[in-house]
Design an enzyme around this catalytic site. Sequence first.
Site, PDB file in Angstrom:
ATOM      1  N   GLY A 121       0.846  -1.201   0.000  1.00 36.09           N
ATOM      2  CA  GLY A 121       0.000   0.000   0.000  1.00 36.09           C
ATOM      3  C   GLY A 121       0.873   1.239   0.000  1.00 36.09           C
ATOM      4  O   GLY A 121       2.063   1.175  -0.294  1.00 36.09           O
ATOM      5  N   ASN A 122       0.275   2.375   0.302  1.00 33.28           N
ATOM      6  CA  ASN A 122       1.060   3.607   0.410  1.00 33.28           C
ATOM      7  C   ASN A 122       0.403   4.529   1.433  1.00 33.28           C
ATOM      8  O   ASN A 122      -0.642   4.203   1.989  1.00 33.28           O
ATOM      9  CB  ASN A 122       1.200   4.277  -0.961  1.00 33.28           C
ATOM     10  N   TYR A 123       1.026   5.684   1.675  1.00 31.69           N
ATOM     11  CA  TYR A 123       0.570   6.566   2.763  1.00 31.69           C
ATOM     12  C   TYR A 123      -0.589   7.496   2.383  1.00 31.69           C
ATOM     13  O   TYR A 123      -0.925   8.393   3.137  1.00 31.69           O
ATOM     14  CB  TYR A 123       1.734   7.435   3.250  1.00 31.69           C
ATOM     15  N   ALA A 171      -3.942   7.431  -5.180  1.00 32.03           N
ATOM     16  CA  ALA A 171      -2.551   6.992  -5.265  1.00 32.03           C
ATOM     17  C   ALA A 171      -2.599   5.478  -5.495  1.00 32.03           C
ATOM     18  O   ALA A 171      -2.562   4.696  -4.549  1.00 32.03           O
ATOM     19  CB  ALA A 171      -1.819   7.330  -3.979  1.00 32.03           C
TER      20      ALA A 171
END
Length: 400
Positions: free
Chosen positions: A212-214, A280
Site C-alpha cells: 500500500g502507500n501513505y 494513489a
Amino acid sequence: MNALRGKKILLGITGGIAAYKTPELVRSLIKEGAEVKVVMTPSAKEFVTPLTLATVSKNPVLSSFIAEGNDNPKWNDHVALGLWADLFLIAPATSNTLSAMAHGRCNNLLLGVYLSAKCPVWVAPAMDLDMYAHPTTQKNISQLTSYGNYVLPVGEGALASGLEGKGRMLELDTILTYIKSHFTKNKPLFKKTILLTAGPTFEAIDPVRFIGNYASGKMGFALAKEALLLGANVVLVSGPTIEKIEHPDLTLISVVSAEDMMNAVQKVFKKVDIAIAAAAVADYKPIKSAVQKIKKSNGDLTLQLTHTPDILAYMGAHKKNQKVIGFALETENELENARTKLLNKNLDGIVLNSLKDKGAGFSGSTNKITYIHADLTSHSFPLLSKEECAKHIFEQILAE
Ligand code: CTP
C-alpha cells in the site's frame, strides 16, 4: 474560504448525546465567516453547557421563554430570533423534537423559534437506530419535509447505545458542506456528473498483508466536497481511508485494490462529464496473492510483482467529449515529468505536487500544487489546505 461570510446562522440544540459536538460546529461555522446564535432545549443543557456555547459563539445562549436569573424577568423574543437568522439549523434533533415540530407543539423556546422562523430550517436528526427506523419517526420526517424543512440524512456507525447502525448525527464536516452549498449561488457544475478516484489501493500479498502507500484520501474527498458545493453529482471511488462523506448527490464506491478501482471506474466512466484521478494507485501488485498466511521461514522471501491496470490511462484513452484530469506526484524534474504524463495519458489537465515541497503530497492535510493545462501552460499555488487546493483545481478546470 469564508463561504458563509456575513451569514447569520441560528443553531438549535436539543437533548441528545451528539450535542457534545456542537461547540465545534459553532467554531467551524464562525471560521467560515458566519455569525452564530444558539438556542437550546432545557434537556440539551444536560449534554453541553450554555457557558461553553456562549463563549464560542460570542453571543448569549437562550433556552427559556423568560430570561433566567433576572430580578426583572424579561421575555426572550422567539419571533425576533427566527427573523434574525438566514438559516436555522437544528442539530442534533432528537426524535422528541422532530415529533414536536411535526405536530406544532410549542413547550420550549426552540420550538417557539421554529414555529415563527421565516428562514430555511435545516434539521440534523440524531437518535438510536430503532428510534430512527420507527415508522412514526419516518412519518414525522416526511411531514417536516412536506412543510419545506430540509431534513439531513443521518450517519451510520457506532451509536451511544452500543449498537451500530443508522442514526448518528452527520459528521460536522458534512453538515458544513451542506450549509455552504445552500449559500453557494453560482453552481457551475449543476447537472454535471463528476467521477473522482481517491485514497490508496491495497494489493494483497496474503490474507493479512498488502502493498500500500501513505495516501490519506483527503485530497479526493476535498475535491468531492467542492464538486458538491458547485452543484455536481459525484461518484467517488475510494480506496481504504478513514475519511467520511455522505450527501444525497454523492455515490461512494469503496474499493480495496487497483483492479477493484478499475472495475468501478469502467462501470460509470461513460456517464460522467469530468473525471479526476486523485487516487494513489499502487503501480504493482503481487503476481499471486497467497490464499493462506505466508509463514516465516529462515530464507529470504522474494515477491514477484506485476503491473496493476492504469485507470487514468484507460480514461484518457476512452474519453468522448469528457474531461479527464490526473495527478502527478513527483520527486525530480517535476514539471517535465508531469507534462509527459499529461501527454502520454491523453489528459485535459494534470495537478502536480512535488515531494520536495514541505507540506505537499498525499498524507497530510495541506498541499502545494501546480495545475498544468492541456496546452502545457501552468499555474502554481502556495501551500494551502486541501480544501483550498480543491477550489483552485475546479477553477482551473472550469476556466478552460
Ligand atoms: N494512476 C491510475 N492508475 C494507476 C496508476 C496511477 O489511475 N495504476 C493515476 C493516479 O491516480 C494519478 C496519475 O495516474 O492521477 C499519476 O500517478 P503517478 O503514480 O504519479 O504516475 P504513474 O503513471 O504511476 O507513473 P510514475 O509512478 O512512474 O511516476
